[in-house]
Design a protein around this motif. Structure first.
Motif, PDB file in Angstrom:
ATOM      1  N   PRO A 111     -43.226  28.183 -30.715  1.00  0.00           N
ATOM      2  CA  PRO A 111     -41.794  27.954 -30.440  1.00  0.00           C
ATOM      3  C   PRO A 111     -41.078  29.177 -29.891  1.00  0.00           C
ATOM      4  N   ALA A 112     -41.698  30.334 -30.053  1.00  0.00           N
ATOM      5  CA  ALA A 112     -41.061  31.562 -29.575  1.00  0.00           C
ATOM      6  C   ALA A 112     -41.383  31.864 -28.117  1.00  0.00           C
ATOM      7  N   THR A 113     -42.264  31.069 -27.517  1.00  0.00           N
ATOM      8  CA  THR A 113     -42.707  31.332 -26.141  1.00  0.00           C
ATOM      9  C   THR A 113     -42.439  30.123 -25.263  1.00  0.00           C
ATOM     10  N   ARG A 114     -41.840  30.368 -24.120  1.00  0.00           N
ATOM     11  CA  ARG A 114     -41.651  29.301 -23.136  1.00  0.00           C
ATOM     12  C   ARG A 114     -42.796  29.363 -22.137  1.00  0.00           C
ATOM     13  N   SER A 115     -43.360  28.219 -21.840  1.00  0.00           N
ATOM     14  CA  SER A 115     -44.524  28.192 -20.954  1.00  0.00           C
ATOM     15  C   SER A 115     -44.512  26.935 -20.106  1.00  0.00           C
ATOM     16  N   VAL A 126     -47.142  20.214 -14.436  1.00  0.00           N
ATOM     17  CA  VAL A 126     -46.452  19.985 -13.166  1.00  0.00           C
ATOM     18  C   VAL A 126     -47.458  20.141 -12.040  1.00  0.00           C
ATOM     19  N   ASN A 127     -47.355  19.296 -11.023  1.00  0.00           N
ATOM     20  CA  ASN A 127     -48.301  19.332  -9.914  1.00  0.00           C
ATOM     21  C   ASN A 127     -47.718  20.096  -8.722  1.00  0.00           C
ATOM     22  N   LEU A 128     -48.360  21.231  -8.393  1.00  0.00           N
ATOM     23  CA  LEU A 128     -48.030  22.010  -7.197  1.00  0.00           C
ATOM     24  C   LEU A 128     -49.343  22.310  -6.482  1.00  0.00           C
ATOM     25  N   PRO A 129     -49.785  21.423  -5.599  1.00  0.00           N
ATOM     26  CA  PRO A 129     -51.120  21.569  -5.002  1.00  0.00           C
ATOM     27  C   PRO A 129     -51.257  22.818  -4.138  1.00  0.00           C
ATOM     28  N   GLY A 130     -52.346  23.542  -4.326  1.00  0.00           N
ATOM     29  CA  GLY A 130     -52.717  24.641  -3.441  1.00  0.00           C
ATOM     30  C   GLY A 130     -51.610  25.643  -3.200  1.00  0.00           C
ATOM     31  N   PRO A 173     -43.949  13.078  -9.164  1.00  0.00           N
ATOM     32  CA  PRO A 173     -44.234  13.574  -7.809  1.00  0.00           C
ATOM     33  C   PRO A 173     -44.233  15.100  -7.760  1.00  0.00           C
ATOM     34  N   VAL A 174     -44.735  15.630  -6.677  1.00  0.00           N
ATOM     35  CA  VAL A 174     -44.624  17.061  -6.426  1.00  0.00           C
ATOM     36  C   VAL A 174     -43.140  17.380  -6.252  1.00  0.00           C
ATOM     37  N   PRO A 175     -42.602  18.350  -6.993  1.00  0.00           N
ATOM     38  CA  PRO A 175     -41.169  18.656  -6.888  1.00  0.00           C
ATOM     39  C   PRO A 175     -40.755  18.984  -5.465  1.00  0.00           C
ATOM     40  N   ALA A 176     -39.605  18.487  -5.073  1.00  0.00           N
ATOM     41  CA  ALA A 176     -39.095  18.746  -3.723  1.00  0.00           C
ATOM     42  C   ALA A 176     -38.688  20.202  -3.585  1.00  0.00           C
ATOM     43  N   SER A 177     -38.918  20.770  -2.403  1.00  0.00           N
ATOM     44  CA  SER A 177     -38.502  22.145  -2.159  1.00  0.00           C
ATOM     45  C   SER A 177     -37.004  22.184  -1.875  1.00  0.00           C
ATOM     46  N   THR A 178     -36.405  23.329  -2.130  1.00  0.00           N
ATOM     47  CA  THR A 178     -34.977  23.524  -1.902  1.00  0.00           C
ATOM     48  C   THR A 178     -34.775  24.769  -1.047  1.00  0.00           C
ATOM     49  N   PRO A 179     -33.619  24.881  -0.367  1.00  0.00           N
ATOM     50  CA  PRO A 179     -33.358  26.096   0.417  1.00  0.00           C
ATOM     51  C   PRO A 179     -33.435  27.367  -0.425  1.00  0.00           C
ATOM     52  N   VAL A 231     -39.616  25.015 -10.296  1.00  0.00           N
ATOM     53  CA  VAL A 231     -40.096  24.655 -11.642  1.00  0.00           C
ATOM     54  C   VAL A 231     -40.111  25.835 -12.606  1.00  0.00           C
ATOM     55  N   VAL A 232     -40.058  27.058 -12.085  1.00  0.00           N
ATOM     56  CA  VAL A 232     -40.044  28.255 -12.942  1.00  0.00           C
ATOM     57  C   VAL A 232     -38.784  29.043 -12.592  1.00  0.00           C
ATOM     58  N   THR A 233     -37.819  29.010 -13.487  1.00  0.00           N
ATOM     59  CA  THR A 233     -36.507  29.597 -13.212  1.00  0.00           C
ATOM     60  C   THR A 233     -36.260  30.897 -13.941  1.00  0.00           C
ATOM     61  N   ASP A 234     -37.242  31.355 -14.716  1.00  0.00           N
ATOM     62  CA  ASP A 234     -37.040  32.535 -15.555  1.00  0.00           C
ATOM     63  C   ASP A 234     -38.320  33.370 -15.549  1.00  0.00           C
TER      64      ASP A 234
END
Length: 419
Positions: free
Chosen positions: A147-151, A171-175, A243-249, A185-188
């Motif tokens: 609980p002390a670790t975010r992963s 989470v699926n992020l191919p290649g 789905p594979v998360p959509a990319s953003t600017p 998907v990773v904000t920190d």
């Protein structure tokens, strides 16, 4: 009158494999035989499918092509038959490996087993030399339960493989999407990242990709992938529709900062549209591969004429299945260079000397390389054929009801037949 075929001895073959010129070594045995034992730089092109595969594996008909089978024990004479088939397709420099695989081994030649052996061996080399971090399934499970670790667990396989089975919650992020869409998907920087695939190679490459890009997070590969996860007694998820998360600017801006450092550090080379157009004009005499490394659905929405769909991670994972010619030109295409750069930096490390990223990406190059517009639709299968010369399913069903029932032969892959 049947003309004799040109041949190459085992010592001559060894010299060619170490040469700087273009060549393709095609092992024309079936894939199961190939996977048991083959020469490292060979591509599997079974005689049974050779006419369907040759144009993709060896696009230039002037490329020196060497064909190999078992040797004297190959009662089917597949190498000779393959050589004549290639000559009939217009290949102008075809030679049979004298004595086949048996002669290669007798001359002290090394063989490997499995499929994608070159790419997998490269993955092991990367892990050893670059000391890629890894974690056992038990360590990953403990990390997830702490609980002390975010992963987060990121699965870098193509989406169809991810959907078949994956670690719950991953989470699926191919290649190369792992760098391109990471910010989505990773904000920190304090979030620990675990990269997994089915086994080892793509986990190693995915992890090291993030490390090469300078990601500040703790990153490690899951040792043994989903197979090892299941063997450790942990559950898998089946049929996930995430789905594979959509990319953003914003995500692309973050990726560009990291990828630009990779391009400089690994001396990734670029070619503009005009240069690629000139190479196209030379492609009847020198090999040119044009690979679109985006996701298949992006490729289907619009791609350059003549480009093949080869999303980045798969091109690194199974290079010999996409391109049989060593020392040919590889041009990698995407929207904005970022995924192409990350793919290129691995191909360069694999020892491919002519790897280039299309400068400016698809939109910038389209006026020169696609003056009549982009092509649309998925890449057709190499054995795709119309049904005009075949029997409709209803006709087959009617024939099967007759006596005697017809013999049906499935000439496809054995694993597909069993399914």
């Amino acid at each position: 009158m049947t003309l004799p075929l040109a041949s190459v001895s085992a010592p001559e073959l060894r010299q060619i494999l170490h040469s700087a010129g273009e060549f393709a070594l095609l092992d024309v045995r079936e894939q199961e035989e190939f996977s048991r034992e083959h020469v490292l730089l060979a591509s599997c092109a079974p005689l049974s499918r050779l006419e369907l595969l040759a144009g993709r594996l060896v696009p230039c008909r002037e490329t020196p092509v060497l064909v190999m089978d078992d040797g004297p024990d190959d009662r089917l004479g597949r190498a000779e038959r393959a050589a004549r088939a290639l000559l009939s397709l217009g290949y102008t420099s075809v030679r049979v490996a004298e004595g086949g695989l048996a002669a290669w081994k007798a001359d002290g030649g090394v063989t490997v087993n499995g499929v994608g052996a070159l790419s997998k061996g490269f993955g092991e080399y990367v892990e050893c030399v670059q000391e890629t971090p890894r974690m056992t399934p038990e360590e990953v499970r403990a990390l997830m339960d702490d609980p002390a670790t975010r992963s987060i667990i990121i699965d870098v396989r193509p989406h169809n493989e991810y959907r078949r089975m994956n670690i719950p919650g991953s989470v699926n992020l191919p290649g190369c999407e792992v760098t391109y869409r990471l910010a989505e998907v990773v904000t920190d920087p304090d979030i620990a990242i675990v990269i997994n695939c089915a086994g080892r190679t793509r986990s190693i490459i995915g992890t090291q990709t993030l490390l090469n890009a300078g990601v500040p997070n703790r990153v490690a590969a899951l040792k043994g992938g989903t197979m090892n996860w299941q063997l450790a007694g942990f559950a898998l998820e089946y049929g996930a529709d995430r789905p594979v998360p959509a990319s953003t600017p914003e995500g692309r801006r973050a990726a560009r900062e990291r990828v630009s450092r990779v391009a400089a550090a690994y001396r990734v080379r670029f070619a503009d549209a005009a240069q690629v157009a000139r190479w196209r004009e030379e492609s009847a005499h020198r090999t040119l591969y044009l690979f679109d490394v985006r996701l298949p659905e992006e490729y289907a929405a619009g791609h350059l004429p003549g480009a093949r769909s080869a999303q980045g991670g798969q091109l690194v994972q199974a290079t010999d299945e996409y391109a049989a010619v060593r020392n040919g030109r590889y041009v990698l295409v995407d929207d904005d260079e970022l995924r192409a750069i990350m793919t290129a930096h691995w191909l360069v490390q694999m020892g491919l000397p002519q790897v280039f990223v299309l400068r400016g990406g698809l939109e910038a190059a389209a006026p020169v390389l696609a003056p009549h517009g982009l092509e649309r639709g998925p890449e057709p299968a190499p054995d795709a054929r119309g049904a005009e010369a075949g029997l409709a399913p209803a006709e087959v069903a009617r024939l099967r009801a007759e006596t005697p029932e017809p013999l049906l032969l499935n000439v496809g892959a054995s694993d597909q037949h069993r399914r």
